[in-house]
Design a protein around this motif. Structure first.
Motif, PDB file in Angstrom:
ATOM      1  N   VAL A  11       0.852  -1.176   0.000  1.00  0.00           N
ATOM      2  CA  VAL A  11       0.000   0.000   0.000  1.00  0.00           C
ATOM      3  C   VAL A  11       0.892   1.232   0.000  1.00  0.00           C
ATOM      4  CG1 VAL A  11      -1.740   1.282   1.295  1.00  0.00           C
ATOM      5  CG2 VAL A  11      -1.807  -1.213   1.263  1.00  0.00           C
ATOM      6  N   ILE A  12       0.559   2.185  -0.841  1.00  0.00           N
ATOM      7  CA  ILE A  12       1.271   3.462  -0.860  1.00  0.00           C
ATOM      8  C   ILE A  12       0.349   4.454  -0.164  1.00  0.00           C
ATOM      9  CG2 ILE A  12       2.346   5.212  -2.310  1.00  0.00           C
ATOM     10  CD1 ILE A  12       2.353   2.972  -4.540  1.00  0.00           C
ATOM     11  N   PRO A  13       0.625   4.746   1.115  1.00  0.00           N
ATOM     12  CA  PRO A  13      -0.320   5.557   1.888  1.00  0.00           C
ATOM     13  C   PRO A  13      -0.427   6.996   1.394  1.00  0.00           C
ATOM     14  CG  PRO A  13       1.534   4.835   3.261  1.00  0.00           C
ATOM     15  CD  PRO A  13       1.772   4.320   1.889  1.00  0.00           C
ATOM     16  N   PHE A  14      -1.447   7.656   1.865  1.00  0.00           N
ATOM     17  CA  PHE A  14      -1.764   9.053   1.576  1.00  0.00           C
ATOM     18  C   PHE A  14      -0.505   9.908   1.735  1.00  0.00           C
ATOM     19  CE2 PHE A  14      -4.461  12.836   2.945  1.00  0.00           C
ATOM     20  CZ  PHE A  14      -5.069  12.981   1.719  1.00  0.00           C
ATOM     21  N   HIS A  15      -0.113  10.621   0.661  1.00  0.00           N
ATOM     22  CA  HIS A  15       1.114  11.416   0.695  1.00  0.00           C
ATOM     23  C   HIS A  15       1.124  12.454  -0.422  1.00  0.00           C
ATOM     24  CE1 HIS A  15       2.017   8.545  -2.501  1.00  0.00           C
ATOM     25  NE2 HIS A  15       2.986   9.363  -2.895  1.00  0.00           N
ATOM     26  N   ASP A  17      -2.705   5.200 -20.450  1.00  0.00           N
ATOM     27  CA  ASP A  17      -3.420   6.307 -19.802  1.00  0.00           C
ATOM     28  C   ASP A  17      -2.466   7.004 -18.841  1.00  0.00           C
ATOM     29  OD1 ASP A  17      -5.738   5.629 -21.130  1.00  0.00           O
ATOM     30  OD2 ASP A  17      -6.766   4.816 -19.353  1.00  0.00           O
ATOM     31  N   TRP A  18      -2.599   8.310 -18.729  1.00  0.00           N
ATOM     32  CA  TRP A  18      -1.761   9.056 -17.794  1.00  0.00           C
ATOM     33  C   TRP A  18      -2.584  10.087 -17.040  1.00  0.00           C
ATOM     34  CZ3 TRP A  18      -1.960  14.203 -18.819  1.00  0.00           C
ATOM     35  CH2 TRP A  18      -2.105  14.615 -20.146  1.00  0.00           C
ATOM     36  N   ILE A  19      -2.058  10.440 -15.873  1.00  0.00           N
ATOM     37  CA  ILE A  19      -2.630  11.492 -15.043  1.00  0.00           C
ATOM     38  C   ILE A  19      -1.492  12.433 -14.690  1.00  0.00           C
ATOM     39  CG2 ILE A  19      -3.725  12.039 -12.835  1.00  0.00           C
ATOM     40  CD1 ILE A  19      -5.005   9.275 -12.939  1.00  0.00           C
ATOM     41  N   LYS A  20      -1.711  13.724 -14.879  1.00  0.00           N
ATOM     42  CA  LYS A  20      -0.718  14.735 -14.513  1.00  0.00           C
ATOM     43  C   LYS A  20      -1.230  15.477 -13.284  1.00  0.00           C
ATOM     44  CE  LYS A  20       1.466  19.007 -16.043  1.00  0.00           C
ATOM     45  NZ  LYS A  20       1.401  20.115 -16.993  1.00  0.00           N
ATOM     46  N   PHE A  21      -0.367  15.568 -12.254  1.00  0.00           N
ATOM     47  CA  PHE A  21      -0.757  16.278 -11.049  1.00  0.00           C
ATOM     48  C   PHE A  21       0.437  17.003 -10.440  1.00  0.00           C
ATOM     49  CE2 PHE A  21       0.008  11.832 -10.141  1.00  0.00           C
ATOM     50  CZ  PHE A  21       0.788  11.819  -8.995  1.00  0.00           C
ATOM     51  N   HIS A  22       0.129  17.988  -9.616  1.00  0.00           N
ATOM     52  CA  HIS A  22       1.128  18.852  -8.996  1.00  0.00           C
ATOM     53  C   HIS A  22       1.770  18.176  -7.794  1.00  0.00           C
ATOM     54  CE1 HIS A  22       2.579  22.457  -6.764  1.00  0.00           C
ATOM     55  NE2 HIS A  22       2.852  22.864  -8.001  1.00  0.00           N
ATOM     56  N   ARG A  23       2.954  18.598  -7.466  1.00  0.00           N
ATOM     57  CA  ARG A  23       3.690  18.059  -6.319  1.00  0.00           C
ATOM     58  C   ARG A  23       2.890  18.145  -5.021  1.00  0.00           C
ATOM     59  NH1 ARG A  23       8.940  21.145  -4.873  1.00  0.00           N
ATOM     60  NH2 ARG A  23       7.632  22.208  -3.393  1.00  0.00           N
ATOM     61  N   SER A  24       2.034  19.126  -4.887  1.00  0.00           N
ATOM     62  CA  SER A  24       1.287  19.312  -3.637  1.00  0.00           C
ATOM     63  C   SER A  24      -0.029  18.533  -3.593  1.00  0.00           C
ATOM     64  CB  SER A  24       1.015  20.798  -3.408  1.00  0.00           C
ATOM     65  OG  SER A  24       0.181  21.307  -4.430  1.00  0.00           O
ATOM     66  N   ASP A  25      -0.353  17.763  -4.625  1.00  0.00           N
ATOM     67  CA  ASP A  25      -1.610  17.023  -4.667  1.00  0.00           C
ATOM     68  C   ASP A  25      -1.490  15.707  -3.902  1.00  0.00           C
ATOM     69  OD1 ASP A  25      -2.822  18.971  -6.216  1.00  0.00           O
ATOM     70  OD2 ASP A  25      -2.315  17.989  -8.105  1.00  0.00           O
ATOM     71  N   TRP A  26      -2.335  15.534  -2.886  1.00  0.00           N
ATOM     72  CA  TRP A  26      -2.336  14.330  -2.060  1.00  0.00           C
ATOM     73  C   TRP A  26      -2.930  13.167  -2.843  1.00  0.00           C
ATOM     74  CZ3 TRP A  26      -0.609  13.776   3.018  1.00  0.00           C
ATOM     75  CH2 TRP A  26      -0.091  14.941   3.581  1.00  0.00           C
ATOM     76  N   HIS A  27      -2.296  12.007  -2.718  1.00  0.00           N
ATOM     77  CA  HIS A  27      -2.741  10.823  -3.440  1.00  0.00           C
ATOM     78  C   HIS A  27      -2.301   9.563  -2.700  1.00  0.00           C
ATOM     79  CE1 HIS A  27       1.250  11.907  -4.924  1.00  0.00           C
ATOM     80  NE2 HIS A  27       1.421  10.632  -5.236  1.00  0.00           N
ATOM     81  N   LEU A  28      -2.802   8.431  -3.159  1.00  0.00           N
ATOM     82  CA  LEU A  28      -2.442   7.142  -2.575  1.00  0.00           C
ATOM     83  C   LEU A  28      -2.633   6.064  -3.621  1.00  0.00           C
ATOM     84  CD1 LEU A  28      -5.323   5.484  -1.842  1.00  0.00           C
ATOM     85  CD2 LEU A  28      -5.421   7.279  -0.145  1.00  0.00           C
ATOM     86  N   HIS A  55      -5.710  -3.392  -8.331  1.00  0.00           N
ATOM     87  CA  HIS A  55      -4.798  -2.265  -8.519  1.00  0.00           C
ATOM     88  C   HIS A  55      -5.593  -0.979  -8.318  1.00  0.00           C
ATOM     89  CE1 HIS A  55      -1.865  -4.769 -11.192  1.00  0.00           C
ATOM     90  NE2 HIS A  55      -2.122  -5.336 -10.022  1.00  0.00           N
ATOM     91  N   TYR A  56      -5.001  -0.035  -7.584  1.00  0.00           N
ATOM     92  CA  TYR A  56      -5.768   1.133  -7.163  1.00  0.00           C
ATOM     93  C   TYR A  56      -4.892   2.367  -7.115  1.00  0.00           C
ATOM     94  CZ  TYR A  56      -9.035   3.927  -4.378  1.00  0.00           C
ATOM     95  OH  TYR A  56      -9.890   4.894  -3.945  1.00  0.00           O
ATOM     96  N   PHE A  57      -5.468   3.483  -7.553  1.00  0.00           N
ATOM     97  CA  PHE A  57      -4.848   4.797  -7.426  1.00  0.00           C
ATOM     98  C   PHE A  57      -5.952   5.782  -7.073  1.00  0.00           C
ATOM     99  CE2 PHE A  57      -3.428   8.891  -9.256  1.00  0.00           C
ATOM    100  CZ  PHE A  57      -2.263   9.052  -8.514  1.00  0.00           C
ATOM    101  N   GLU A  58      -5.628   6.745  -6.237  1.00  0.00           N
ATOM    102  CA  GLU A  58      -6.588   7.782  -5.855  1.00  0.00           C
ATOM    103  C   GLU A  58      -5.868   9.114  -5.794  1.00  0.00           C
ATOM    104  OE1 GLU A  58      -8.786   8.782  -1.747  1.00  0.00           O
ATOM    105  OE2 GLU A  58      -9.336   6.825  -2.608  1.00  0.00           O
ATOM    106  N   ILE A  59      -6.475  10.127  -6.384  1.00  0.00           N
ATOM    107  CA  ILE A  59      -5.894  11.468  -6.391  1.00  0.00           C
ATOM    108  C   ILE A  59      -6.970  12.453  -5.942  1.00  0.00           C
ATOM    109  CG2 ILE A  59      -6.335  11.694  -8.883  1.00  0.00           C
ATOM    110  CD1 ILE A  59      -3.338  13.321  -7.249  1.00  0.00           C
ATOM    111  N   LEU A  60      -6.646  13.246  -4.937  1.00  0.00           N
ATOM    112  CA  LEU A  60      -7.563  14.258  -4.414  1.00  0.00           C
ATOM    113  C   LEU A  60      -8.932  13.677  -4.099  1.00  0.00           C
ATOM    114  CD1 LEU A  60      -6.515  17.108  -6.829  1.00  0.00           C
ATOM    115  CD2 LEU A  60      -5.883  16.874  -4.430  1.00  0.00           C
TER     116      LEU A  60
END
Length: 175
Positions: free
Chosen positions: A97-101, A147-158, A131-136
């Protein structure tokens, strides 16, 4: 109260998130042939993560300098909205698991200085169960390879892998 603030960044604040698709020719055999050498524990940015997550249940395999040539070719396929970039390939084994960060983008910032940095997360295989990814706060599942997702360094995800097969992605960090 949940620990939603890290380094002064609110978890649901974002500048922009963009999505797209690129054509990739990476096979399962290419992915299985990767020789990962670094098992890295995930970021520990909140008290809950410090308490519950360990190197045993929240680590990823990641390669930077030894990324395959096809990883660098991905950087030529995404929108050319950057001057500098770093490529890494990531493998999340089942049960990890890649925790909220928020990402620190350490390698790019060390090489090219501070400033706004972004991440293109490129899915290297079609989505597989577990398989799971979550952003904001938005779940991302059922993606297609490329498929790709672009997000900022400050965006919380897991993210995580609750499935039976490794979860492969590429990270193209840009400035």
């Amino acid at each position: 109260m949940l620990p939603w603030i890290y380094a002064g960044v609110a978890p649901w604040k974002t500048i922009v998130i963009d999505r797209g698709h690129i054509t990739i020719d990476i096979t399962d055999r290419d992915l299985e042939a990767l020789d990962f050498k670094e098992l890295l524990p995930c970021y520990r940015q909140t008290a809950a993560i410090e308490k519950y997550y360990t190197a045993h249940n929240s680590s990823i395999w990641q390669m930077f300098d030894e990324s395959p040539e096809w990883g660098y070719q991905l950087a030529k396929k995404i929108p050319q909205d950057y001057h500098h970039y770093v490529v890494s390939v990531v493998k999340d084994d089942p049960g990890q698991v890649i925790p909220f960060h928020v990402d620190l983008h350490t390698v790019l910032r060390r090489t090219h200085g501070d400033g706004d940095t972004w991440r293109y997360l490129v899915f290297l295989q079609d989505w597989k169960q577990g398989h799971y990814f979550e952003i904001l706060g938005e779940p991302v599942v059922k993606w297609r390879a490329g498929d790709w997702i672009k997000f900022h360094r400050s965006d919380w995800h897991l993210g995580g892998n609750m499935g039976w097969e490794p979860f492969y992605s590429a990270q193209i960090t840009v400035k």
